[in-house]
Enzyme design. Structure first.
Site, PDB file in Angstrom:
ATOM      1  N   HIS A 260     -15.356   1.011 -25.582  1.00 48.14           N
ATOM      2  CA  HIS A 260     -15.286   2.480 -25.455  1.00 48.14           C
ATOM      3  C   HIS A 260     -14.145   3.041 -26.583  1.00 48.14           C
ATOM      4  O   HIS A 260     -13.219   3.724 -26.407  1.00 48.14           O
ATOM      5  CB  HIS A 260     -14.388   2.583 -24.094  1.00 48.14           C
ATOM      6  CG  HIS A 260     -15.397   2.393 -22.891  1.00 48.14           C
ATOM      7  ND1 HIS A 260     -16.851   2.602 -23.073  1.00 48.14           N
ATOM      8  CD2 HIS A 260     -15.253   1.885 -21.913  1.00 48.14           C
ATOM      9  CE1 HIS A 260     -17.298   2.327 -21.967  1.00 48.14           C
ATOM     10  NE2 HIS A 260     -16.455   2.197 -21.225  1.00 48.14           N
TER      11      HIS A 260
ATOM     12  N   GLU B 200     -23.134   6.361 -17.022  1.00 48.52           N
ATOM     13  CA  GLU B 200     -22.977   6.934 -18.321  1.00 48.52           C
ATOM     14  C   GLU B 200     -23.912   7.070 -19.168  1.00 48.52           C
ATOM     15  O   GLU B 200     -24.508   6.038 -19.621  1.00 48.52           O
ATOM     16  CB  GLU B 200     -21.788   5.963 -18.845  1.00 48.52           C
ATOM     17  CG  GLU B 200     -20.303   5.502 -17.991  1.00 48.52           C
ATOM     18  CD  GLU B 200     -19.976   4.276 -18.439  1.00 48.52           C
ATOM     19  OE1 GLU B 200     -19.573   3.913 -19.472  1.00 48.52           O
ATOM     20  OE2 GLU B 200     -20.212   3.209 -17.450  1.00 48.52           O
TER      21      GLU B 200
ATOM     22  N   HIS C 214     -16.914   8.979 -18.416  1.00 46.84           N
ATOM     23  CA  HIS C 214     -16.726   7.895 -17.455  1.00 46.84           C
ATOM     24  C   HIS C 214     -16.191   8.061 -15.909  1.00 46.84           C
ATOM     25  O   HIS C 214     -15.182   7.414 -15.539  1.00 46.84           O
ATOM     26  CB  HIS C 214     -15.830   6.822 -18.292  1.00 46.84           C
ATOM     27  CG  HIS C 214     -15.901   5.277 -17.906  1.00 46.84           C
ATOM     28  ND1 HIS C 214     -15.794   4.916 -16.854  1.00 46.84           N
ATOM     29  CD2 HIS C 214     -16.383   4.570 -18.860  1.00 46.84           C
ATOM     30  CE1 HIS C 214     -15.891   3.556 -16.934  1.00 46.84           C
ATOM     31  NE2 HIS C 214     -16.263   3.162 -18.138  1.00 46.84           N
TER      32      HIS C 214
HETATM   33  C1  BGC Z   1     -18.316  -1.051 -18.981  1.00 43.71           C
HETATM   34  C2  BGC Z   1     -17.831  -2.223 -18.171  1.00 43.71           C
HETATM   35  C3  BGC Z   1     -16.335  -1.603 -18.507  1.00 43.71           C
HETATM   36  C4  BGC Z   1     -15.921  -0.300 -17.805  1.00 43.71           C
HETATM   37  C5  BGC Z   1     -14.377  -0.050 -17.898  1.00 43.71           C
HETATM   38  C6  BGC Z   1     -18.106   0.435 -18.525  1.00 43.71           C
HETATM   39  O1  BGC Z   1     -18.687   1.447 -19.317  1.00 43.71           O
HETATM   40  O2  BGC Z   1     -19.921  -1.033 -19.117  1.00 43.71           O
HETATM   41  O3  BGC Z   1     -17.843  -3.399 -18.902  1.00 43.71           O
HETATM   42  O4  BGC Z   1     -15.543  -2.621 -17.499  1.00 43.71           O
HETATM   43  O5  BGC Z   1     -16.675   0.519 -18.609  1.00 43.71           O
HETATM   44  O6  BGC Z   1     -13.683  -0.152 -16.903  1.00 43.71           O
END
Ligand code: BGC
Length: 382
Positions: free
Chosen positions: A135, A346, A209
């Site tokens: 991310h 997402e 998210h």
């Molecule tokens: C991911 C997870 C991650 C989460 C963050 C998601 O987009 O795929 O693996 O733990 O985001 O909290």
């Protein structure tokens, strides 16, 4: 003169003012309001914007991380409830969250070994998820302060957020100018428009998210929600959640959501992919007809009747079933967010695309514009 304000539940948000026996219906005030929401450690003022539509649907968004702090939508009786996980104040967001409600950038999801090669040069990124980059790194777009400009038009209103990511930020090449626009219309749709330009070739893969719980944030787990995902394949992952590069058909597996199925119906069956993800934490390869806005997923919560449709121009959808939530986070109103108490949908390009030549490219080059469009549409099932 005696005045009573009554909130009528069941016919949407309508306020009646009784003055000398005369009842006067007032339509909810659609528009955008802003208020101070605190200050960052380095002294930047954070503002929160309340977008409200003519039906009383309300999204509160702050300029820190472009985070959707709350989102109120009606259930089948017209009762509004907040359906996203988050906090009441700024401080817990600054301490760190599992990306509650945030804009993710420069790269949604993981880049394997926190490294990629582009035009003959290797770039090292922050390792913030075991051996991988997740991310956007240690301080991704979810933790920066965006310039925010609200707008209002006849049947919609919203917020334009802008952030310029300097060359080399989190290890990425190029200066990236990103714009994310939230638009709430009177049809109970929240659109997210993403745009970006760069001065050097660089990967860009932006997403949103929010953790949804259509029964109301903090009301329990999301396992009873019925989910449909318009996808015949997923990108299977290794135990660190990096795609193997293959596409795997969902037919005959717990990943087949082509017809609506409860999230919890198969989540605990013995399956290596469910084991790797600790539940669902995978990228679905959407069955697309073209390049326009198409239905990617639909969720129905049976008790409240609330529905959520996700439409997108993107080729992929990460469905994350909140597996890492473990009851240690206390959110809005002091409610504890237990295991799988929120889910994320997402919209994105596939994880690790900069290292996967067979995946659709995520490389943005100077002179071109990155543009993607996603709509979250809220409704009720009768
Ligand atoms: C991911 C997870 C991650 C989460 C963050 C998601 O987009 O795929 O693996 O733990 O985001 O909290």
């Amino acid at each position: 003169m005696r005045k009573n304000s009554i909130l009528l539940i069941g016919v949407g948000l309508v306020s009646l003012t009784m003055a000398n026996g005369c009842a006067q219906a007032q339509a909810p005030k659609a528009g955008v309001e802003s208020a101070a929401f605190g200050t960052t450690a380095d002294g930047k003022a954070i503002e929160i914007f309340t977008l409200r539509n003519a039906k009383g649907v309300e999204a509160r968004v702050m300029n820190y991380g472009g985070i959707i702090v709350s989102l109120k939508t009606p259930d089948r009786a017209g009762k509004l409830d907040d359906i996203v996980l988050g906090f009441d104040s700024l401080a817990p967001y600054l301490k760190g969250t599992p990306y509650f409600g945030a804009i993710i950038g420069r790269y949604g999801n993981r880049i394997g070994h926190a490294r990629f090669a582009l035009d003959g040069k290797t770039y090292e990124l922050a390792k913030n998820d075991g051996p991988n980059h997740l991310h956007g790194g240690v301080r991704g777009f979810d933790k920066v302060v965006w310039a925010a400009e609200p707008f209002e038009r006849a049947t919609e209103r919203g917020l334009v957020l802008k952030y310029t990511s300097p060359d080399g930020e989190e290890g990425y090449p190029g200066t990236v100018a990103a714009t994310v626009t939230y638009t709430l219309n009177d049809a109970n749709e929240l659109a997210v428009d993403y745009a970006a330009t760069t001065d050097k070739p660089t990967p860009v893969n932006l997403t949103q998210h929010s953790y949804f719980n259509l029964a109301g944030a903090g009301s329990g787990d999301i396992l009873g929600h019925q989910l449909m995902i318009a996808a015949s394949n997923v990108t299977p992952v290794d135990s660190t959640l990096i795609p193997t590069g293959l596409l795997a058909p969902v037919a005959g597996t717990p990943f087949d959501f082509r017809t609506p199925t409860a999230i919890g119906a198969r989540i605990n069956v013995a399956d290596v992919q469910l084991k790797n993800g600790k539940g669902y934490d995978h990228n679905w390869v959407l069955d697309r007809k073209g390049a326009g806005l198409e239905l990617a997923a639909k969720v129905t919560e049976p008790t409240s009747g609330r529905t959520l449709e996700v439409r997108t121009t993107e080729p992929g959808l990460q469905f994350y079933s909140g597996n890492f939530l473990d009851g240690t986070i206390k959110g809005k109103g002091g409610r504890v967010y237990g295991h799988r108490s929120g889910f994320c949908l997402e919209t994105q390009h596939y994880p690790d695309s900069p290292n996967q030549p067979s995946f659709p490219s995520t490389i943005l080059r100077p002179g071109l514009e990155y543009r993607t469009h996603t709509v979250f549409a809220f409704g009720v099932a009768r």
